[in-house]
Every structure is written in C-alpha cells, then in structure tokens.
Motif scaffolding. Structure first.
Motif, PDB file in Angstrom:
ATOM      1  N   ILE A  95       7.724   5.453   8.509  1.00  0.00           N
ATOM      2  CA  ILE A  95       8.012   5.406   7.079  1.00  0.00           C
ATOM      3  C   ILE A  95       8.853   6.628   6.723  1.00  0.00           C
ATOM      4  O   ILE A  95       8.504   7.760   7.083  1.00  0.00           O
ATOM      5  N   ASP A  96       9.938   6.407   6.034  1.00  0.00           N
ATOM      6  CA  ASP A  96      10.835   7.419   5.484  1.00  0.00           C
ATOM      7  C   ASP A  96      11.735   8.064   6.529  1.00  0.00           C
ATOM      8  O   ASP A  96      12.935   8.051   6.384  1.00  0.00           O
ATOM      9  N   ARG A  97      11.172   8.644   7.588  1.00  0.00           N
ATOM     10  CA  ARG A  97      11.991   9.324   8.589  1.00  0.00           C
ATOM     11  C   ARG A  97      12.286   8.375   9.739  1.00  0.00           C
ATOM     12  O   ARG A  97      11.372   7.884  10.390  1.00  0.00           O
ATOM     13  N   THR A  98      13.556   8.150   9.978  1.00  0.00           N
ATOM     14  CA  THR A  98      13.962   7.181  10.979  1.00  0.00           C
ATOM     15  C   THR A  98      13.587   7.636  12.390  1.00  0.00           C
ATOM     16  O   THR A  98      13.550   8.830  12.682  1.00  0.00           O
ATOM     17  N   LEU A  99      13.324   6.666  13.236  1.00  0.00           N
ATOM     18  CA  LEU A  99      12.944   6.955  14.623  1.00  0.00           C
ATOM     19  C   LEU A  99      13.422   5.816  15.500  1.00  0.00           C
ATOM     20  O   LEU A  99      12.972   4.676  15.371  1.00  0.00           O
ATOM     21  N   ASP A 100      14.355   6.110  16.393  1.00  0.00           N
ATOM     22  CA  ASP A 100      14.888   5.093  17.292  1.00  0.00           C
ATOM     23  C   ASP A 100      13.959   4.906  18.492  1.00  0.00           C
ATOM     24  O   ASP A 100      13.349   5.855  18.983  1.00  0.00           O
ATOM     25  N   SER A 101      13.884   3.674  18.971  1.00  0.00           N
ATOM     26  CA  SER A 101      13.110   3.381  20.176  1.00  0.00           C
ATOM     27  C   SER A 101      13.831   3.933  21.404  1.00  0.00           C
ATOM     28  O   SER A 101      15.063   4.031  21.442  1.00  0.00           O
ATOM     29  N   THR A 102      13.028   4.299  22.409  1.00  0.00           N
ATOM     30  CA  THR A 102      13.566   4.670  23.714  1.00  0.00           C
ATOM     31  C   THR A 102      12.898   3.774  24.752  1.00  0.00           C
ATOM     32  O   THR A 102      11.995   2.993  24.428  1.00  0.00           O
ATOM     33  N   ASP A 103      13.313   3.893  25.995  1.00  0.00           N
ATOM     34  CA  ASP A 103      12.697   3.090  27.053  1.00  0.00           C
ATOM     35  C   ASP A 103      11.211   3.396  27.193  1.00  0.00           C
ATOM     36  O   ASP A 103      10.413   2.522  27.529  1.00  0.00           O
ATOM     37  N   GLU A 104      10.832   4.641  26.895  1.00  0.00           N
ATOM     38  CA  GLU A 104       9.437   5.061  27.068  1.00  0.00           C
ATOM     39  C   GLU A 104       8.625   4.983  25.790  1.00  0.00           C
ATOM     40  O   GLU A 104       7.397   4.963  25.843  1.00  0.00           O
ATOM     41  N   ALA A 105       9.297   4.971  24.649  1.00  0.00           N
ATOM     42  CA  ALA A 105       8.580   4.976  23.367  1.00  0.00           C
ATOM     43  C   ALA A 105       9.238   3.971  22.427  1.00  0.00           C
ATOM     44  O   ALA A 105      10.296   4.251  21.856  1.00  0.00           O
ATOM     45  N   LYS A 106       8.601   2.813  22.292  1.00  0.00           N
ATOM     46  CA  LYS A 106       9.192   1.721  21.517  1.00  0.00           C
ATOM     47  C   LYS A 106       8.526   1.618  20.140  1.00  0.00           C
ATOM     48  O   LYS A 106       7.317   1.417  20.043  1.00  0.00           O
ATOM     49  N   VAL A 107       9.349   1.762  19.120  1.00  0.00           N
ATOM     50  CA  VAL A 107       8.897   1.641  17.732  1.00  0.00           C
ATOM     51  C   VAL A 107       8.860   0.163  17.365  1.00  0.00           C
ATOM     52  O   VAL A 107       9.785  -0.595  17.691  1.00  0.00           O
ATOM     53  N   SER A 108       7.791  -0.263  16.691  1.00  0.00           N
ATOM     54  CA  SER A 108       7.655  -1.674  16.325  1.00  0.00           C
ATOM     55  C   SER A 108       8.521  -2.049  15.127  1.00  0.00           C
ATOM     56  O   SER A 108       9.106  -3.142  15.086  1.00  0.00           O
ATOM     57  N   TRP A 109       8.597  -1.159  14.147  1.00  0.00           N
ATOM     58  CA  TRP A 109       9.367  -1.417  12.936  1.00  0.00           C
ATOM     59  C   TRP A 109       9.392  -0.133  12.136  1.00  0.00           C
ATOM     60  O   TRP A 109       8.737   0.848  12.474  1.00  0.00           O
ATOM     61  N   GLY A 110      10.163  -0.121  11.086  1.00  0.00           N
ATOM     62  CA  GLY A 110      10.186   1.046  10.212  1.00  0.00           C
ATOM     63  C   GLY A 110      11.040   0.801   8.993  1.00  0.00           C
ATOM     64  O   GLY A 110      11.851  -0.139   8.940  1.00  0.00           O
ATOM     65  N   ILE A 111      10.840   1.648   7.996  1.00  0.00           N
ATOM     66  CA  ILE A 111      11.643   1.576   6.775  1.00  0.00           C
ATOM     67  C   ILE A 111      11.953   2.989   6.321  1.00  0.00           C
ATOM     68  O   ILE A 111      11.087   3.861   6.306  1.00  0.00           O
ATOM     69  N   SER A 112      13.190   3.201   5.991  1.00  0.00           N
ATOM     70  CA  SER A 112      13.615   4.522   5.543  1.00  0.00           C
ATOM     71  C   SER A 112      14.848   4.372   4.674  1.00  0.00           C
ATOM     72  O   SER A 112      15.452   3.300   4.594  1.00  0.00           O
ATOM     73  N   THR A 113      15.213   5.455   4.029  1.00  0.00           N
ATOM     74  CA  THR A 113      16.459   5.482   3.287  1.00  0.00           C
ATOM     75  C   THR A 113      17.597   5.727   4.265  1.00  0.00           C
ATOM     76  O   THR A 113      17.467   6.515   5.199  1.00  0.00           O
ATOM     77  N   ASP A 114      18.702   5.044   4.076  1.00  0.00           N
ATOM     78  CA  ASP A 114      19.891   5.297   4.873  1.00  0.00           C
ATOM     79  C   ASP A 114      20.525   6.578   4.345  1.00  0.00           C
ATOM     80  O   ASP A 114      21.403   6.566   3.482  1.00  0.00           O
ATOM     81  N   ASN A 115      20.045   7.697   4.877  1.00  0.00           N
ATOM     82  CA  ASN A 115      20.462   9.000   4.358  1.00  0.00           C
ATOM     83  C   ASN A 115      21.950   9.258   4.554  1.00  0.00           C
ATOM     84  O   ASN A 115      22.582   9.927   3.736  1.00  0.00           O
ATOM     85  N   LEU A 116      22.501   8.739   5.635  1.00  0.00           N
ATOM     86  CA  LEU A 116      23.933   8.921   5.873  1.00  0.00           C
ATOM     87  C   LEU A 116      24.741   8.215   4.796  1.00  0.00           C
ATOM     88  O   LEU A 116      25.627   8.815   4.171  1.00  0.00           O
ATOM     89  N   ALA A 117      24.426   6.942   4.548  1.00  0.00           N
ATOM     90  CA  ALA A 117      25.165   6.169   3.544  1.00  0.00           C
ATOM     91  C   ALA A 117      24.951   6.734   2.144  1.00  0.00           C
ATOM     92  O   ALA A 117      25.893   6.836   1.346  1.00  0.00           O
ATOM     93  N   LEU A 118      23.700   7.087   1.819  1.00  0.00           N
ATOM     94  CA  LEU A 118      23.399   7.611   0.488  1.00  0.00           C
ATOM     95  C   LEU A 118      24.141   8.921   0.239  1.00  0.00           C
ATOM     96  O   LEU A 118      24.721   9.129  -0.838  1.00  0.00           O
ATOM     97  N   THR A 119      24.140   9.803   1.245  1.00  0.00           N
ATOM     98  CA  THR A 119      24.840  11.077   1.096  1.00  0.00           C
ATOM     99  C   THR A 119      26.336  10.867   0.938  1.00  0.00           C
ATOM    100  O   THR A 119      26.980  11.494   0.083  1.00  0.00           O
ATOM    101  N   GLU A 120      26.899   9.979   1.750  1.00  0.00           N
ATOM    102  CA  GLU A 120      28.328   9.691   1.639  1.00  0.00           C
ATOM    103  C   GLU A 120      28.673   9.156   0.250  1.00  0.00           C
ATOM    104  O   GLU A 120      29.657   9.586  -0.370  1.00  0.00           O
TER     105      GLU A 120
END
Length: 329
Positions: A116-141
């Motif tokens: 929640i809120d802070r984005t986290l990409d999956s890796t081969d060893e640590a797979k995130v099921s889902w998430g929701i966050s603000t697109d901080n890059l787009a919002l800042t731009e």
C-alpha cells in the motif's frame, strides 16, 4: 409414513450441518503493517483500511501493527502475524530492500503480500501479489509541468529548494526523478539551487530551509517531498519575512505533496499556488479489499498493481479538487 419420517430426519440433519458449518466459519486474518501513524497522510490511509474492514464485517479480522519507522521491527511484526495465522499481509513498508525478506517469507508460506502506497516490484525471489500506490513519477511531472507553464505566463524563473525525504522510500526517488525530468525540459524557467536531505525529520527540515534561505536569498520556490514538512517550512519562511501571499513582494511558491489539512488551508488563504494531491483513502481501502479477495482465492482483477495518477490542486481548480484531498475530510 416411515419414508416421510426419514425424509424429515435427513432434512433436519442437513440443516443442522449447514448451520454448524456457517457458525464455525472463522474470519480471514489479515496482517496489516504500517510504517507510521505520525502524520495525517498515514491516518488517511488508516481511514481507508478501517472503511474496508467495516464493510467486510465478520469476514475479516485485522491484526494491525505500526513499526514506528523501524524496518527490523516491521520484519518481526510481519513474521509474528504469519505465525499467528495471517492469510494475507497488507503493508506500508519502511525500507524497500529490507521488506523483500518479508515478501519472501510470505511466498514460502503461500500468503499473499499486498503493498500500500509505496511501490514494490516483484523479483524472482520475492513475488508481490498486488499493490496500490500513487504514480509518483506521473504526479510529480504533471505538477511541475503546471509550474513551468505558470512561470512562463507570469514571467518567473523558479529558483528551487528541494526538500528531499527518505532515500529508502521508492516514492521519494520517483518524486526527484519526475522533478528532474521536467526541469531538464524547462531549464529556462526551472533551476534547482539546492537540495536538502531531511529524512522526513522536522528539525532537519527547519534547519535546512532556514540555512538555505540565508545562503541563497534568490530562492523563490520550495518543493517538498511531503507536506509533513510544511509546518517547519512555513516557520522558516515566517522567520525570514517571506511567508506572504501570492503576488506580494518576497513571496516563495511552496509546493506541498499529498494534500493534508495544512496544505488545503494554505491554498485557501492564498499562500500556495499548487499542491500534489494523493488519494490515500482509496489506497487503504483497495489494499485491504485486495488482501481479503486474494486470501480466499479470488484473483480476478488483480493481475497487476494499480498506479493511481493522483490529481493537481491549483488556485484555478481549488473548489473542484480540494474536497478530494484527505486533508479535507
């Protein structure tokens, strides 16, 4: 008659078994781990979490923990939740590297992990099921594009002081990235004079703004990575005699990020040109709903995390957009 009696007994037994099964259903335990509750931003997320839990009612039981910004404490709390039988983990993490160990542990136990809120990409060893966050890059731009257009329309060149948050926060890195991208494209009207690392510490922010204004009096814009830093920024500006309304001599354009009550009031008072708005209530609500659905095996609609674009609050659209900010409710 015997057949009728047998039928009644069978129906009675079936009804009893259904009633027993329903009565014995246990709520789904969802472990919720949050970085902090020391700011209205986090409280806005918590409000969304609570709303989802209320809507789900007896179907869920939340095990809620706050780690006070300590990544090691957060790791222990998540481990304890899993040991206690949590069927999903919903998390606002502290440190992007440290949290991966908790994700791995969830994977081992086949428990969904939702950020929640802070984005986290999956890796081969640590797979995130889902998430929701603000697109901080787009919002800042989007926010900085507005400021570039504003500068040209008003014959201004922004001399920017950037108040940098925690460098272990992926959102912070995206905010700097978005700022630097627009600055490079609009170097005629945007220049960064100084960047001050604050680690989201109020004393560091106060000292940083105070010293920067003294060393660089040409600063006329302050871009902060969270409006958690708004109060010390205003304090420093007031001490320098520069917290004045838009259009007045010595005015500094303050750019708060997320939309707390202080930011909304400052805009209403004519002190701030724009604010980056984040839909944090939605993040908390959707995060818990996803954790519940994934815990019971419902995966439809959860193929990829959501990057919410947020919204820009300006003096021109204030009446329309300010009520969406978490500082308004």
């Amino acid at each position: 008659m015997k057949k009728l009696v047998c039928l009644i007994l069978v129906l009675t037994l079936a009804l009893s078994l259904m009633t027993f099964a329903h009565a014995s259903e246990e709520p789904v335990i969802i472990g919720v781990s949050m970085d902090n509750l020391d700011d209205p931003f986090w409280i806005g997320i918590k409000a969304g979490i609570d709303a989802a839990a209320k809507e789900l009612g007896d179907k869920v039981k939340l095990e809620f923990q706050v780690c006070q910004g300590d990544a090691n404490v957060q790791a222990r709390q998540i481990q304890d939740m899993l040991t206690a039988g949590a069927k999903a983990i919903a998390c606002v993490y502290v440190d992007i590297e440290a949290i991966k160990q908790s994700v791995k542990l969830c994977n081992e136990k086949e428990v969904p992990f939702v950020f929640i809120d802070r984005t986290l990409d999956s890796t081969d060893e640590a797979k995130v099921s889902w998430g929701i966050s603000t697109d901080n890059l787009a919002l800042t731009e989007n926010g900085w594009k507005y400021m570039a257009d504003y500068a040209r329309a008003n014959d201004i060149k922004w001399k920017v002081l950037e108040l940098v948050g925690s460098l272990t926060d992926e959102n912070v890195l995206k905010r700097t990235e978005g700022f630097e991208k627009v600055m490079a494209e609009n170097s005629d009207v945007i220049e960064r004079v100084q960047a001050v690392p604050t680690e989201f510490n109020l004393e560091k922010a106060l000292a940083g703004v105070t010293n920067a204004l003294q060393a660089n009096p040409e600063i006329n814009c302050i871009f902060m990575h969270s409006d958690f830093l708004l109060a010390p920024t205003i304090q420093a500006l007031e001490a320098a005699g520069r917290y004045v309304k838009i259009g007045e001599e010595g005015h500094v354009a303050v750019m708060p990020y997320s939309g707390n009550a202080g930011s909304i009031k400052a805009m209403a008072d004519g002190m701030v040109e724009m604010c980056f708005g984040m839909d944090v209530y939605k993040e908390g609500y959707e995060g818990i709903m996803a954790a519940y659905k994934l815990a019971i095996g419902e995966t439809e609609g959860y193929d990829a995390p959501i990057n919410d674009p947020g919204f820009i609050i300006t003096q021109e659209n204030f009446a329309e957009t300010a009520p969406r900010a978490y500082g308004s409710f």
